[in-house]
Enzyme design. Sequence first.
Site, mmCIF file in Angstrom:
data_model
loop_
_atom_site.group_PDB
_atom_site.id
_atom_site.type_symbol
_atom_site.label_atom_id
_atom_site.label_comp_id
_atom_site.label_asym_id
_atom_site.label_seq_id
_atom_site.Cartn_x
_atom_site.Cartn_y
_atom_site.Cartn_z
ATOM 1 N N ARG A 1 0.853 -1.171 0.000
ATOM 2 C CA ARG A 1 0.000 0.000 0.000
ATOM 3 C C ARG A 1 0.902 1.238 0.000
ATOM 4 O O ARG A 1 2.023 1.196 0.512
ATOM 5 C CB ARG A 1 -0.875 0.034 1.268
ATOM 6 C CG ARG A 1 -2.105 -0.826 1.212
ATOM 7 C CD ARG A 1 -2.989 -0.631 2.452
ATOM 8 N NE ARG A 1 -2.318 -0.935 3.688
ATOM 9 C CZ ARG A 1 -1.883 -0.025 4.554
ATOM 10 N NH1 ARG A 1 -2.002 1.277 4.260
ATOM 11 N NH2 ARG A 1 -1.269 -0.382 5.663
ATOM 12 N N TYR B 1 -1.127 -3.729 -6.813
ATOM 13 C CA TYR B 1 -0.912 -4.451 -5.555
ATOM 14 C C TYR B 1 -2.183 -4.514 -4.714
ATOM 15 O O TYR B 1 -2.895 -3.508 -4.590
ATOM 16 C CB TYR B 1 0.236 -3.818 -4.747
ATOM 17 C CG TYR B 1 0.432 -4.575 -3.491
ATOM 18 C CD1 TYR B 1 -0.164 -4.149 -2.307
ATOM 19 C CD2 TYR B 1 1.053 -5.825 -3.516
ATOM 20 C CE1 TYR B 1 -0.082 -4.914 -1.165
ATOM 21 C CE2 TYR B 1 1.140 -6.587 -2.374
ATOM 22 C CZ TYR B 1 0.569 -6.141 -1.194
ATOM 23 O OH TYR B 1 0.627 -6.907 -0.069
ATOM 24 N N LYS C 1 -9.493 -2.596 1.849
ATOM 25 C CA LYS C 1 -9.239 -1.408 2.682
ATOM 26 C C LYS C 1 -10.056 -0.200 2.218
ATOM 27 O O LYS C 1 -10.612 0.546 3.022
ATOM 28 C CB LYS C 1 -7.755 -1.076 2.619
ATOM 29 C CG LYS C 1 -6.841 -2.212 3.086
ATOM 30 C CD LYS C 1 -7.120 -2.650 4.500
ATOM 31 C CE LYS C 1 -6.130 -3.679 4.983
ATOM 32 N NZ LYS C 1 -6.430 -4.169 6.329
ATOM 33 N N HIS D 1 -11.202 -2.422 11.724
ATOM 34 C CA HIS D 1 -10.056 -3.247 11.310
ATOM 35 C C HIS D 1 -9.871 -4.349 12.359
ATOM 36 O O HIS D 1 -8.931 -4.307 13.161
ATOM 37 C CB HIS D 1 -8.810 -2.355 11.220
ATOM 38 C CG HIS D 1 -7.638 -3.005 10.568
ATOM 39 N ND1 HIS D 1 -6.342 -2.661 10.878
ATOM 40 C CD2 HIS D 1 -7.548 -3.982 9.638
ATOM 41 C CE1 HIS D 1 -5.504 -3.379 10.138
ATOM 42 N NE2 HIS D 1 -6.215 -4.184 9.386
ATOM 43 N N SER E 1 -0.316 -3.792 12.540
ATOM 44 C CA SER E 1 0.411 -4.852 11.822
ATOM 45 C C SER E 1 1.503 -5.416 12.737
ATOM 46 O O SER E 1 1.882 -4.806 13.735
ATOM 47 C CB SER E 1 1.027 -4.265 10.560
ATOM 48 O OG SER E 1 1.843 -3.181 10.919
ATOM 49 N N ASP F 1 -9.540 -9.873 9.394
ATOM 50 C CA ASP F 1 -9.041 -8.527 9.102
ATOM 51 C C ASP F 1 -10.077 -7.418 9.283
ATOM 52 O O ASP F 1 -9.749 -6.360 9.799
ATOM 53 C CB ASP F 1 -8.505 -8.470 7.663
ATOM 54 C CG ASP F 1 -7.710 -7.207 7.401
ATOM 55 O OD1 ASP F 1 -7.810 -6.656 6.310
ATOM 56 O OD2 ASP F 1 -7.002 -6.750 8.336
ATOM 57 N N ARG G 1 2.166 -12.096 0.149
ATOM 58 C CA ARG G 1 0.822 -12.436 0.615
ATOM 59 C C ARG G 1 0.312 -13.771 0.101
ATOM 60 O O ARG G 1 0.681 -14.196 -0.991
ATOM 61 C CB ARG G 1 -0.164 -11.361 0.147
ATOM 62 C CG ARG G 1 0.102 -9.977 0.679
ATOM 63 C CD ARG G 1 -0.353 -9.850 2.105
ATOM 64 N NE ARG G 1 -0.023 -8.578 2.707
ATOM 65 C CZ ARG G 1 -0.789 -7.989 3.648
ATOM 66 N NH1 ARG G 1 -1.906 -8.553 4.027
ATOM 67 N NH2 ARG G 1 -0.418 -6.859 4.190
#
Length: 627
Positions: free
Chosen positions: A90, A239, A248, A268, A291, A316, A410
């Site tokens: 991101r 991405y 998001k 979140h 994170s 998430d 990922r």
Amino acid sequence: QYYEVHNIVVPHIGPVPIAKGDFHKLPKKVQKFIAKWVDICAPRALYICDGSKEESDEIIHKLVERGVLTELKKYENCFLCRTDPADVARVEAKTWISTEHKYDTVPHVREGVKGILGQWIAPPDMEKEMNDRYPGCMKGRTMFVIPFSMGPVGGPISKIGIQLTDSNYVLLCMNIMTRVAPKVWETLGDGEFVKCIHSVGCPRPVERKVVNHWPCNPERIMIAHRPTEREIMSYGSGYGGNSLLGKKCFALRIASVIARDEGWLAEHMLIMGLKNDKTGDEKFICAAFPSACGKTNLAMLQPSVPGYTVRVVGDDIAWLKFDKEGTLRAINPEAGFFGVAPGTNFKTNPNAMKTFQKNSIFTNVAETADGGFYWEGMEDEVDKNMMITTWLNKKWQIGAPGKAAHPNSRFTAPASQCPNIHPDWEKPEGVPISAIIFGGRRPTGVPLVFETFSWQHGVSVGACVKSEATAAAEFKGKMIMHDPMAMRPFMGYNFGNYLKHWLKLEAKPHKVPKIFHVNWFRVDEEGEFLWPGFGDNIRVLDWVLRRCAGEEGIAEKTPVGYIPKKESFNLTNLGDLKWDELFSIPKYYWLDDIRESKRFLEDQVGTDVPQVIWDELDEQEKRLRDL
Ligand SMILES: C=CCn1c(=O)c2[nH]c(Cc3ccc(NC(C)=O)cc3)nc2n(CCCC)c1=O
Ligand SMILES: [Mn+2]
């Protein structure tokens, strides 16, 4: 005819060939939306997706042929994708929110301080940036039309989006991460939908050299949101966090604005269920962590001691809404897991490992010579002499210098494949939430767990969440960074107003859950972890649930909140645990911590901080002084 779009005039290029689907059967509003963006982006063809396995297989086949995807032959229907190394995460600096009034989006940041709770861009400036990027951006490419639902299709809490994108990788991932199906069209009818426009920003013939068959335009990335219009426009990056707009951008930033307007919460947070094997009683919790705290590992917890059956609902994002009895219920709006690969192994998260043995996509991980995936943390699970190809396509072996997988590499896997997915994970009305847990990576001063004194106290604790993180490039080592409610990069509107919204939800007839704070990461003077973590975290969740059930005599009051009485805590087989060190509340550490938090809120939220939050911090300070 011509379109008046964002004050620019684009020639109506007339019908484009429809590669798949029946454009004229789509709802009128949708046809208009598509036609407008076809005129602006000028794709070579239109492909209306149906989210079927056949569709994914067809796209995968094409991408394998083109060398975009590599089949991981060791598994069933698993593929590896390497991005352009310039497009791996991101990009917060290029993430913008546009509203008429600046302070609807960002708080009143102190003069001279760099705001870290979102970036506002004025509508005229956004239009200029858009007009500078979108016209003709899909030339020579196919525009995919993705009808998706966040949450089970047709559910009372679910919301519908339509994503237009020129990336087939995005289509593959959206088919895993969201519900893509023709049923979305029927459910939508003539209703509203979140408008998602995504382009990799590489019209053909391409100007910028394409690396790894991964078209992108890093220099001109812009991820823009127009919450009032429920619109997201993402340009230049393929991405995940920038291109899977259901995640998001929609399920957090836009959804938090919708939730403010409609009286619910988009957070979140993970959602997990814990069933007491003796009583059969099951409770669900939500937890928000920055994170590097192991959120996915907790969501899929494999307990180290018997007593509970733990099952995951989501890892998430949680959409939380009070039902008519005033019970807080949560759904996981996603249909898949887009998890950080490094650090995931059969010890830290066996359930994740079993989830992505098939039908999954791996991005920027390493590849073993026998057609498997590899990343840091898998050293004990792969033959030492195995030849490995790194995410940068270099030959490598375990023990050699450098990283095999990108730190932000990922896995993208269907949630339905997780061995301990909860049977009710797709229940449209959601699951009842008994506790909300905030947490951070705090090497010193913060006890393993504490229960807050009230909803207001809990919200103030959430607002002051901090976590040790590898600081931005310029610093070496780690810093304790603020990540309020673990929502800092995903705020959809003025954080002060977001706190006000949380506080307002306590009103009757709502029965608000208890709020706790946990810290798995406290270390002793030698830097050794004081708590074994992982499966042993079930012991903490056990205490949390017993407190939610109102069990007496298991907590003792401290200035920061209630902590477990040692004799009430399940310590079987834990060996020597430095309990007092793990639960100490150093007075001057905490006085500094409170002062620093006040300073953060003054700098970053200023006059938008609800008075109740200041009152809670003052009371916290007073309790500490009396320690
Ligand atoms: C449900 C698990 C939550 N959790 C934890 O509870 C946890 N605790 C720690 C710290 C730690 C690391 C290793 C050991 N033990 C040994 C044997 O090395 C103990 C604690 N790391 C943890 N991690 C990994 C964080 C990086 C993503 C983690 O995910
Ligand atoms: Mn996340």
